[in-house]
Design an enzyme around this catalytic site. Structure first.
Site, short mmCIF file in Angstrom:
data_model
loop_
_atom_site.label_atom_id
_atom_site.label_comp_id
_atom_site.label_asym_id
_atom_site.label_seq_id
_atom_site.Cartn_x
_atom_site.Cartn_y
_atom_site.Cartn_z
N ARG A 80 -7.10 12.75 0.80
CA ARG A 80 -6.02 13.23 1.68
C ARG A 80 -4.64 12.73 1.25
NH1 ARG A 80 -7.38 9.90 7.16
NH2 ARG A 80 -9.40 10.85 6.80
N GLU A 94 -8.71 0.46 -3.10
CA GLU A 94 -9.61 0.46 -1.93
C GLU A 94 -10.53 1.65 -2.07
OE1 GLU A 94 -6.41 -1.25 1.34
OE2 GLU A 94 -7.25 0.75 1.57
N HIS A 139 -5.69 3.67 -1.72
CA HIS A 139 -7.03 3.98 -1.20
C HIS A 139 -7.38 5.40 -1.65
CE1 HIS A 139 -9.76 4.20 2.64
NE2 HIS A 139 -10.42 4.48 1.52
N ARG A 198 -9.42 8.01 -1.07
CA ARG A 198 -10.38 8.45 -0.04
C ARG A 198 -11.27 9.57 -0.58
NH1 ARG A 198 -10.40 7.67 5.43
NH2 ARG A 198 -9.03 6.00 6.13
N ASN A 200 0.85 -1.19 0.00
CA ASN A 200 0.00 0.00 0.00
C ASN A 200 0.89 1.25 0.00
OD1 ASN A 200 -1.45 2.28 1.08
ND2 ASN A 200 -3.07 0.89 1.70
N THR A 247 -8.27 3.48 8.46
CA THR A 247 -9.50 2.66 8.49
C THR A 247 -9.58 1.95 9.85
OG1 THR A 247 -8.99 2.31 6.17
CG2 THR A 247 -10.85 1.08 7.07
N GLU A 273 -10.93 -9.40 3.08
CA GLU A 273 -9.67 -9.02 3.72
C GLU A 273 -9.96 -8.85 5.20
OE1 GLU A 273 -7.20 -6.07 1.82
OE2 GLU A 273 -6.29 -5.51 3.74
N ARG A 326 4.31 18.72 0.65
CA ARG A 326 4.96 19.85 -0.01
C ARG A 326 4.11 20.45 -1.14
NH1 ARG A 326 10.50 21.35 0.65
NH2 ARG A 326 10.52 21.46 2.90
N HIS A 354 -3.66 -4.57 7.83
CA HIS A 354 -3.82 -3.37 8.67
C HIS A 354 -2.92 -3.43 9.90
CE1 HIS A 354 -5.34 0.23 10.52
NE2 HIS A 354 -5.84 0.51 9.35
N HIS A 358 1.00 6.30 1.66
CA HIS A 358 1.81 7.27 2.42
C HIS A 358 2.98 7.84 1.63
CE1 HIS A 358 -0.96 6.99 5.56
NE2 HIS A 358 -0.77 5.69 5.70
#
Ligand code: PXP
Length: 252
Positions: A49, A70, A43, A45, A7, A101, A151, A18, A192, A10
């Protein structure tokens, strides 16, 4: 061979800090696959974000990458998904104020809505999955909904392992659910909050065919590099003798 989904949300979090283009999630996705990741998870969202629509477009266009999207269960997201046609979709619950999540889907409450979406995705030949808590009842509902995979949320066991608390009852619960799902022809995934320790513990449950790991991989990459962390995790998931090969996760 247990599969590893990386994933990369991040990577986008750091990029967005930035407001510019670096680091590029597409580059991270390609590099992860080269290092041995079986798929890439993002994901998208509702508040955008981290991953943005443009990231989804770019990553889904790459033939080299198996993409797991996701998303929350709503018609707007469904439209976006169909347009971009990722290989896999995992429906997840989403709350605007949560940091990550927090738990699995409420399949009882959202049964009709989720069944409608899963049915359309199945017809489009996109592999479907539902992010659920380790609950037999949720697996029964996932079967009725028609999802090809589930999952299992590993947040509770991951926290227990990190806090050095007894995790045996949670492990049993996950194991029981994984067996039940497999018996019902549902492919089992998990994820997770996982790290090297939980990967080692959970990879013993033979019914789990795929793990999706994000925050730990990206964080650990700061110290050891994305390639090395993914390679170590892949070896760990193959249950190789950890002492012989592990270069970076020496604390295990
Ligand atoms: N699986 C699902 C369904 C998730 O929503 C997340 C978090 O986005 C993960 C796996 C990965 O969790 P983590 O980033 O804690 O490894």
């Amino acid at each position: 061979m247990i599969k590893l989904g990386v994933n990369i949300d991040h990577v986008a979090t750091i990029r967005n800090a930035r407001g510019e283009g670096h680091p590029d999630p597409l580059k991270a996705a390609k590099q992860s696959i080269k290092a041995g990741a079986d798929s890439i998870t993002i994901h998208l969202r509702e508040d955008r974000r981290h991953i943005k629509d443009k990231d989804l477009q770019k990553i889904s266009r790459s033939k080299f990458i198996k993409l797991n999207l996701e998303m929350s269960a709503n018609k707007k997201m469904l439209k976006i998904a169909i347009k971009n046609k990722p290989n896999f979709i995992c429906i997840v619950p989403e709350k605007r104020k949560e940091i990550t999540t927090e738990g699995g889907l409420n399949l009882n409450k959202n049964y009709k809505k989720i069944k409608y979406i899963i049915n359309i995705l199945n017809k489009k030949k996109i592999r479907t999955s539902l992010f659920i808590n380790p609950s037999i009842n949720d697996i029964k509902l996932a079967k009725l909904i028609g999802s090809k995979c589930v999952e299992i949320h590993t947040g509770i066991i991951s926290n227990k392992v990190k806090e050095k608390k007894n995790y045996q009852s949670e492990l049993k619960k996950i194991s029981k659910c994984a067996k039940y799902a497999e018996l019902n022809n549902i492919e089992v995934h998990a994820g997770h909050g996982m790290d090297y320790n939980t990967a080692k513990i959970l990879s013993k449950i033979s019914q789990i065919k795929e793990f999706n790991i994000g925050h730990f991989i990206i964080g650990e990459s700061i110290f050891y590099g994305l390639n090395n962390v993914i390679k170590d995790l892949k070896k760990l998931l193959s249950n190789a003798n950890i002492r012989k090969w592990c270069r970076y996760c020496r604390k295990l």
